[in-house]
Design an enzyme around this catalytic site. Sequence first.
Site, PDB file in Angstrom:
ATOM      1  N   SER A 124      51.202  80.108  73.044  1.00  0.00           N
ATOM      2  CA  SER A 124      51.880  79.303  71.818  1.00  0.00           C
ATOM      3  C   SER A 124      52.892  78.873  72.051  1.00  0.00           C
ATOM      4  O   SER A 124      53.837  79.268  72.836  1.00  0.00           O
ATOM      5  CB  SER A 124      51.740  80.489  70.831  1.00  0.00           C
ATOM      6  OG  SER A 124      52.559  79.877  69.550  1.00  0.00           O
ATOM      7  N   TYR A 148      56.117  88.452  67.934  1.00  0.00           N
ATOM      8  CA  TYR A 148      54.859  87.783  68.140  1.00  0.00           C
ATOM      9  C   TYR A 148      54.991  86.987  69.493  1.00  0.00           C
ATOM     10  O   TYR A 148      54.185  86.884  70.437  1.00  0.00           O
ATOM     11  CB  TYR A 148      54.004  86.947  67.055  1.00  0.00           C
ATOM     12  CG  TYR A 148      53.253  85.849  67.399  1.00  0.00           C
ATOM     13  CD1 TYR A 148      53.443  84.660  67.478  1.00  0.00           C
ATOM     14  CD2 TYR A 148      51.818  86.323  67.964  1.00  0.00           C
ATOM     15  CE1 TYR A 148      52.751  83.727  67.950  1.00  0.00           C
ATOM     16  CE2 TYR A 148      50.990  85.319  68.223  1.00  0.00           C
ATOM     17  CZ  TYR A 148      51.302  83.947  68.333  1.00  0.00           C
ATOM     18  OH  TYR A 148      50.372  83.015  68.730  1.00  0.00           O
ATOM     19  N   LYS A 152      53.557  86.916  73.794  1.00  0.00           N
ATOM     20  CA  LYS A 152      53.025  85.749  74.251  1.00  0.00           C
ATOM     21  C   LYS A 152      53.828  85.489  75.543  1.00  0.00           C
ATOM     22  O   LYS A 152      53.273  85.316  76.662  1.00  0.00           O
ATOM     23  CB  LYS A 152      53.142  84.534  73.613  1.00  0.00           C
ATOM     24  CG  LYS A 152      51.985  84.630  72.358  1.00  0.00           C
ATOM     25  CD  LYS A 152      50.503  84.880  72.639  1.00  0.00           C
ATOM     26  CE  LYS A 152      49.651  84.621  71.592  1.00  0.00           C
ATOM     27  NZ  LYS A 152      48.231  84.748  72.239  1.00  0.00           N
TER      28      LYS A 152
HETATM   29  C1  WQD Z   1      54.647  74.543  59.579  1.00  0.00           C
HETATM   30  C2  WQD Z   1      55.885  74.048  58.766  1.00  0.00           C
HETATM   31  C3  WQD Z   1      57.319  75.517  57.678  1.00  0.00           C
HETATM   32  C4  WQD Z   1      54.113  77.307  55.206  1.00  0.00           C
HETATM   33  C5  WQD Z   1      53.463  79.225  63.134  1.00  0.00           C
HETATM   34  C6  WQD Z   1      53.520  80.269  64.232  1.00  0.00           C
HETATM   35  C7  WQD Z   1      53.283  79.751  65.547  1.00  0.00           C
HETATM   36  C8  WQD Z   1      51.520  79.397  65.435  1.00  0.00           C
HETATM   37  C9  WQD Z   1      51.564  78.264  64.319  1.00  0.00           C
HETATM   38  C10 WQD Z   1      50.285  81.147  66.271  1.00  0.00           C
HETATM   39  C11 WQD Z   1      57.258  74.784  58.907  1.00  0.00           C
HETATM   40  C12 WQD Z   1      56.483  74.732  56.618  1.00  0.00           C
HETATM   41  C13 WQD Z   1      54.723  76.502  55.745  1.00  0.00           C
HETATM   42  C14 WQD Z   1      54.355  77.044  53.741  1.00  0.00           C
HETATM   43  C15 WQD Z   1      56.235  75.360  54.325  1.00  0.00           C
HETATM   44  N1  WQD Z   1      50.697  80.276  65.313  1.00  0.00           N
HETATM   45  N2  WQD Z   1      55.844  75.578  55.378  1.00  0.00           N
HETATM   46  N3  WQD Z   1      55.543  76.113  53.516  1.00  0.00           N
HETATM   47  O1  WQD Z   1      55.870  78.177  61.570  1.00  0.00           O
HETATM   48  O2  WQD Z   1      55.401  76.067  62.974  1.00  0.00           O
HETATM   49  O3  WQD Z   1      54.187  78.183  63.582  1.00  0.00           O
HETATM   50  O4  WQD Z   1      51.989  79.077  63.204  1.00  0.00           O
HETATM   51  O5  WQD Z   1      50.319  80.892  67.502  1.00  0.00           O
HETATM   52  O6  WQD Z   1      53.368  80.694  66.409  1.00  0.00           O
HETATM   53  O7  WQD Z   1      54.900  80.338  64.362  1.00  0.00           O
HETATM   54  O8  WQD Z   1      53.761  76.714  61.072  1.00  0.00           O
HETATM   55  O9  WQD Z   1      52.226  76.342  59.414  1.00  0.00           O
HETATM   56  O10 WQD Z   1      53.766  78.430  59.255  1.00  0.00           O
HETATM   57  O11 WQD Z   1      54.696  75.953  59.221  1.00  0.00           O
HETATM   58  O12 WQD Z   1      56.959  74.681  53.846  1.00  0.00           O
HETATM   59  O13 WQD Z   1      53.899  77.577  52.604  1.00  0.00           O
HETATM   60  O14 WQD Z   1      55.473  74.093  57.272  1.00  0.00           O
HETATM   61  O15 WQD Z   1      58.812  75.696  57.242  1.00  0.00           O
HETATM   62  O16 WQD Z   1      58.351  73.560  58.737  1.00  0.00           O
HETATM   63  P1  WQD Z   1      54.879  77.398  62.380  1.00  0.00           P
HETATM   64  P2  WQD Z   1      53.654  76.886  59.773  1.00  0.00           P
END
Ligand code: WQD
Length: 357
Positions: A124, A148, A152
Amino acid sequence: MAILVTGGAGFIGSHTCIELLNEGYEIIVVDNFSNSKPESLNRVCEITGKYIMIYHLDLLDSESLEKVFLVNQIEAVIHFAGLKAVGESIKDSLKYYKNNITTTIIICELMQKYNVKKLVFSSSATVYGLPDTVPITEGSPVQAINPYGRTKLMIEEILQDLYISDNEWSITILRYFNPIGAHESGLIGEDPSGIPNNLMPYITKVAVGQLKELQIFGKSYSTVDGTGVRDYIHVVDLAIGHVFALDKTLKTSGVKIYNLGTGKGYSVLEVVSAFEAATGVKIPFKITQPRTGDAAICYANTSKAEKELNWIAKKSIQDMCEDSWRWQSHNPNGYTKNEELENPRLIRSEVFLMPKN
Ligand code: WQD
């Protein structure tokens, strides 16, 4: 010879099973259904018209897992199975270290015992932590900032050492950026349990009326509009990337690492606008505090995968939004059937052994 897919019932696993079957591979799925449902695999068979062998078991159960190696001719393993919620990993780190690392060691021990030394591993972009510069290359500093991500990174290091101890291994490590979207059929998709942690499933739950409004985590980052920027990649492009990676893994030896992204970043507000434009569904939102541990900007340099795997992501953010919405609108409760919602006792874990055709 078959490809063993651990965690094949999951979001990325099920989409990859479709692409493997379409490519003509015979596949065997091992899944404990702790974070997925058997129904996803029924739908994989419905979409492809092909049968798959499914073993309902936990990778920590090495005795049962060994039987899978004993009764099948396995050519390679694609290892998806693992816990992947950042927030949960902070609250229960031991569970993550035990599950993600121990299961990987168990599967590698059995691969070694049965002389199966071709492995594609699901890593990841979270191993990059808070990147200093973008776009991120495979040579960028790795600095996981949560348990997490550390599992990885530790597994990546274990696999590098495994190759050093035995040069016969061929290991491909795939660092995913942000997989979203769904198969165009609308039959399979992302089905997180409870309130989604990730952006797109949260948006689609708002769109389908199950959640009131999107909370946008912060609007003060140094980005185009102050909201977080990520490299969203269509899950089907990601799945196809696994087929290309498997092909390379089967033909070579050594350890290779690839970023699987699109090389383009979109902000949260840009994703919301793209979703509204693609679906015609308005997404109410409010700006809240930034989420601890979030990077401002994270997107990939994908030139290494393009050059060495001859793979490139082709689907647009509009495709990702349209396909996410088709899945969610056709399956408001994911794979859980309505009668199961009304009668929870009906939710059972079936042992699956789908006959080979
Ligand atoms: C994306 C953007 C949030 C939810 C995570 C894991 C990573 C991978 C993918 C496994 C960010 C914003 C999000 C919400 C928001 N998973 N957001 N409101 O954090 O980039 O990655 O998922 O491998 O390991 O860390 O993805 O979709 O959570 O967030 O504003 O309700 O959307 O701040 O900028 P992220 P995400």
